[in-house]
Design a protein around this motif. Structure first.
Motif: not given
Ligand code: SF4
Length: 456
Positions: A142-162
């Motif tokens: 994926i590509e991280t998408k942000i709409t806010h103007g803050s200098p903080q971002a969440f970046v998803n690196i893994i999905k799901g759980c085993d």
């Protein structure tokens, strides 16, 4: 006006309600970003919206009840389209569409990147459909998408759980673990820093410590690579599972200049027998060994955790082991909850003799005990200076103050030196003047503006 096929998309407004964890907030950001491409503008005002979306959470019953009641109340909007996404939609979409006749569509956790197609379908007349199938592709890209103007971002690196902890619905709502490739995340983060002014990233996943297992990569390697990005100042990650905290990662906590001095490391219970019933795959002793190693690697590190009070059939002795664990671990803060049975999980099928009153009493005991510990830990902050990224203003005891977060994740309040001074998204050094279990007050000793000087 945007035209897709024969369907016209004039300027419209989308309102969105998010329940649950940071992953859901991150998903909401992605959805809003996709919808911008269909001419949708985000509104906070439900009355003003053309499209209402809910991003749901299945972890706690209370959040579920709030969502169902809120969805029921949207029946009065006749001219809008309504969609429900997230964990509840992943498992219960058919029931939702049947029960709530005004609901147009439902979509699961793996379908958020198809939101434009779903909204397109809804506006082209398709109604009462669900998209909940799992993404079967081998790669997670994926590509991280942000709409806010803050200098903080969440970046998803893994999905799901085993992990399949016995009380948790996440493996059923989010599927099995799938990691993004390390290089993709590094490139993605570089772009965020370069083009969106991001200075702080939080690496996100249900179990980030499992990152890269499927690709022969690791979280420790990822942090070391991200650290090389000029302009990126701070790296956080959440959520961790103690079973997967490696020695390599602990070393990085000691050596990294950009990794935050904070780790949220959920333990859930201080009793080995309860941990076994929870299927958590570690013991209290192993957990405390990790805590010791982390503190040795980085003496500044601040720890926090999650605790479940009143797991099925928890004895008084098992509960007291949790109080004892709090003494030993010395957390800076905890998130604590009463056990709430999630349908479909192993724990929901356990015969249980505990009453709601006992659970409530145990939760209050845990919280009161932690507050005593917290008060002592926080009082040691007084007189020290912390680097803070200012997030905004908030009201404190009737007084409006600036609010920021330290590298170690503590919220700090302070008054401006001059009344008209705007500190929004500034890096400041704050000297703590008073600290209780629940609040830290300070004064600015240095204001660096929106960018830290190089090598500061
Ligand atoms: S590790 Fe976390 S997300 Fe995975 S099953 Fe356990 S509690 Fe749920």
């Amino acid at each position: 006006m945007i035209k897709v096929g024969d369907i016209e998309f004039p300027k419209r407004k989308v309102w969105m309600k998010t329940y649950g964890c940071q992953m859901n907030y991150h998903d909401t950001e992605r959805i809003l970003s996709h919808l911008k491409e269909l001419n949708f503008e985000h509104t906070e005002d439900q009355e003003d919206a053309d499209l209402l979306l809910f991003n749901t959470c299945a972890i706690r019953d209370l959040a579920n009840q709030k969502f169902y009641s809120h969805l029921g109340n949207t029946k009065k909007y006749k001219e809008v389209k309504i969609g429900v996404g997230g964990c509840i939609a992943q498992t219960d979409s058919k029931d939702l569409l049947k029960k709530y006749q005004h609901l147009n569509f439902a979509f699961g956790t793996d379908a958020i990147d198809n939101i434009k197609e779903m909204v397109f379908r809804a506006y082209s007349g398709d109604n009462k459909f669900a998209v909940t199938s799992w993404d079967r592709s081998e790669n997670y890209s994926i590509e991280t998408k942000i709409t806010h103007g803050s200098p903080q971002a969440f970046v998803n690196i893994i999905k799901g759980c085993d992990k399949f902890c016995s009380y948790c619905i996440v493996p059923f709502t989010r599927g099995r673990e799938k990691s993004r490739k390390l290089q993709e995340i590094v490139d993605d983060t570089k772009k965020l820093v370069e083009y969106s002014g991001i200075q702080e990233v939080t690496l996100l996943g249900q179990n980030v410590n499992s990152f890269g297992k499927d690709n022969g990569e690791s979280l420790a390697q990822l942090i070391q690579e991200l650290e090389k990005i000029n302009g990126l100042e701070l790296i956080r990650y959440t959520t961790s599972h103690p079973y997967d905290v490696s020695d390599e990662l602990i070393e990085v906590h000691g050596s990294s200049k950009k990794l935050a001095n904070h780790l949220h490391l959920p333990i859930q219970s201080g009793s080995n027998t309860v941990l076994q019933r929870m299927l958590r795959q570690y013991t209290v002793e192993h957990y405390l060994e990790l805590v010791e190693k982390l503190r040795k690697a980085n003496p500044e590190i601040v720890l926090s955790t999650d605790i479940i009070a009143g797991f099925p059939n928890e004895t008084r002795q098992e509960h007291e082991a949790t109080l004892e664990l709090l003494n030993k671990a010395q957390y800076d803060f905890i998130y604590s909850y009463n056990f709430s049975a999630r349908p479909g999980t192993k724990a929901s099928r356990m015969k249980d003799i505990l009453t709601a009153d006992i659970r409530g009493e145990r939760l209050r005991e845990i919280q009161a005990h932690q507050l005593e510990i917290q008060e002592k830990i926080r009082s040691q902050m007084v007189g020290k200076t912390y680097r803070v990224l200012v997030e905004g203003k908030s009201s404190f005891k009737g007084e409006t103050k600036w609010r920021g977060r330290t590298n170690c994740y503590r919220i700090v309040h302070f008054l401006p030196k001059e009344l008209e001074q705007n500190y929004q998204w500034h890096w400041v050094d704050v000297k703590i003047t008073s600290a209780t279990a629940l609040s830290c007050q300070g004064e600015v000793v240095q204001d660096f503006g929106r960018r830290l000087p190089i090598f500061s």
